[in-house]
Design a protein around this motif. Structure first.
Motif, PDB file in Angstrom:
ATOM      1  N   GLY A   1       4.643  11.376   3.350  1.00 54.39           N
ATOM      2  CA  GLY A   1       3.879  10.524   4.245  1.00 54.39           C
ATOM      3  C   GLY A   1       2.736   9.777   3.596  1.00 54.39           C
ATOM      4  O   GLY A   1       1.898   9.195   4.289  1.00 54.39           O
ATOM      5  N   VAL A   2       2.682   9.782   2.261  1.00 50.41           N
ATOM      6  CA  VAL A   2       1.606   9.093   1.542  1.00 50.41           C
ATOM      7  C   VAL A   2       2.235   7.968   0.718  1.00 50.41           C
ATOM      8  O   VAL A   2       2.691   8.184  -0.407  1.00 50.41           O
ATOM      9  CB  VAL A   2       0.824  10.061   0.621  1.00 50.41           C
ATOM     10  CG1 VAL A   2      -0.327   9.319  -0.066  1.00 50.41           C
ATOM     11  CG2 VAL A   2       0.312  11.249   1.410  1.00 50.41           C
ATOM     12  N   GLY A   3       2.288   6.769   1.303  1.00 58.29           N
ATOM     13  CA  GLY A   3       2.855   5.649   0.566  1.00 58.29           C
ATOM     14  C   GLY A   3       2.137   5.453  -0.756  1.00 58.29           C
ATOM     15  O   GLY A   3       2.752   5.403  -1.819  1.00 58.29           O
ATOM     16  N   GLU A   4       0.808   5.366  -0.686  1.00 57.70           N
ATOM     17  CA  GLU A   4      -0.036   5.361  -1.884  1.00 57.70           C
ATOM     18  C   GLU A   4      -1.379   5.962  -1.528  1.00 57.70           C
ATOM     19  O   GLU A   4      -1.973   5.591  -0.517  1.00 57.70           O
ATOM     20  CB  GLU A   4      -0.229   3.956  -2.445  1.00 57.70           C
ATOM     21  CG  GLU A   4      -1.137   3.943  -3.680  1.00 57.70           C
ATOM     22  CD  GLU A   4      -1.246   2.604  -4.382  1.00 57.70           C
ATOM     23  OE1 GLU A   4      -1.867   2.559  -5.469  1.00 57.70           O
ATOM     24  OE2 GLU A   4      -0.703   1.619  -3.848  1.00 57.70           O
ATOM     25  N   ASP A   5      -1.851   6.874  -2.357  1.00 58.04           N
ATOM     26  CA  ASP A   5      -3.157   7.478  -2.124  1.00 58.04           C
ATOM     27  C   ASP A   5      -4.232   6.658  -2.812  1.00 58.04           C
ATOM     28  O   ASP A   5      -3.993   6.015  -3.843  1.00 58.04           O
ATOM     29  CB  ASP A   5      -3.173   8.921  -2.643  1.00 58.04           C
ATOM     30  CG  ASP A   5      -4.356   9.699  -2.108  1.00 58.04           C
ATOM     31  OD1 ASP A   5      -4.834   9.369  -1.009  1.00 58.04           O
ATOM     32  OD2 ASP A   5      -4.823  10.629  -2.792  1.00 58.04           O
ATOM     33  N   THR A   6      -5.411   6.697  -2.241  1.00 58.23           N
ATOM     34  CA  THR A   6      -6.517   5.885  -2.755  1.00 58.23           C
ATOM     35  C   THR A   6      -7.103   6.447  -4.037  1.00 58.23           C
ATOM     36  O   THR A   6      -7.267   5.738  -5.040  1.00 58.23           O
ATOM     37  CB  THR A   6      -7.623   5.780  -1.689  1.00 58.23           C
ATOM     38  OG1 THR A   6      -7.078   5.166  -0.526  1.00 58.23           O
ATOM     39  CG2 THR A   6      -8.785   4.951  -2.194  1.00 58.23           C
TER      40      THR A   6
END
Length: 263
Positions: A203-208
């Protein structure tokens, strides 16, 4: 009863931009409080028999920590650990160091005159299998690829040094369909590498800004270049800055700026 949540921005720049936002909640309840499914949460639960109530400065405080990202429980969360360290330091009113229990095992967090930190253990590294698959997932020239931990952990891929990492977009559907490994991309052969992190399977397309990934990057750069310290720029759209220091073969200290968000 839980205390009122406070929001912190971890791994942000010196002017407070970028980084990961976390709501930190302290509680003594066995059942976690209701969490907004749209946010990132750090729930610190202290054992009922501990009467110090988060006031013991430099000792084990029987704190069990759970991390949540959009209602999904997260095994590791470096930015959440940094947010917790800053929140606990402000709650105590002074610097501290203590051990906490997380879903990935024990962890030391603390805050000193430099700022918040945590100390974690890197996962084992091995050459990545099926290089053609990773070339199929990542549309850029690959010069090195490693597995970090087991099949539900990470694949770290180093791209050529002239790659503009901000423009790279992995094929998320291919990654999700055929691998349980989150993807760490790095560029650079100096102590100032660039990094991005993708985990669409979870569920994490891209983490910051991803401290847990930075621990694996620190271990990789030590093994390949013998760098003991890294100053990592995470080139997500929001951006993040992470400092790592190798203490020994099984301990890496992670630091980052962290501020309280006041709305």
């Amino acid at each position: 009863m839980p205390t009122k949540q406070q929001e912190y921005r971890a791994f942000c720049t010196s002017n407070g931009s970028g980084g990961n936002c976390h709501n930190v909640v302290f509680t003594t309840e066995d059942t976690p409080p209701h969490l907004d499914p749209n946010g990132k949460w750090v729930v610190a639960t202290q054992a009922r028999h501990n009467k110090n109530n988060y006031t013991d400065a430099n000792a084990d405080t029987n704190i069990v920590v759970s991390h949540f990202d959009r209602n999904h429980k997260v095994k590791r969360c470096g930015s959440g650990s940094i947010a917790l360290a800053r929140a606990l330091q402000q709650k105590l009113g002074h610097n501290f160091a203590c051990n906490i229990e997380t879903d990935s095992g024990p962890l030391m967090i603390g805050c000193d005159t430099t700022g918040p930190y945590y100390i974690d253990q890197p996962l084992s590294i091995s050459p990545a299998k099926h290089p053609k698959f990773w070339s199929w997932v990542v549309p850029a020239p690959i010069i090195d690829s490693r597995y970090c931990g087991g099949p539900q952990e990470y694949c770290l891929i180093q791209l050529t040094h002239n790659t503009n990492l901000r423009t790279i977009q992995p094929f998320a559907r291919r990654l999700t369909a055929l691998s349980g490994r989150a993807l760490i991309l790095v560029v650079g052969n100096t102590q100032h590498p660039n990094m991005r992190y993708f985990a669409p399977q979870y569920g994490v397309g891209e983490d910051t800004a991803t401290g847990s990934a930075a621990v694996q990057v620190a271990n990789f750069y030590w093994q390949k270049y013998r760098f003991k310290q890294l100053y990592i720029e995470q080139q997500s759209p929001q951006g993040g800055l992470i400092h790592t220091q190798r203490l020994n073969s099984h301990r890496i200290k992670v630091r980052g700026n962290c501020i309280r968000d006041v709305h």
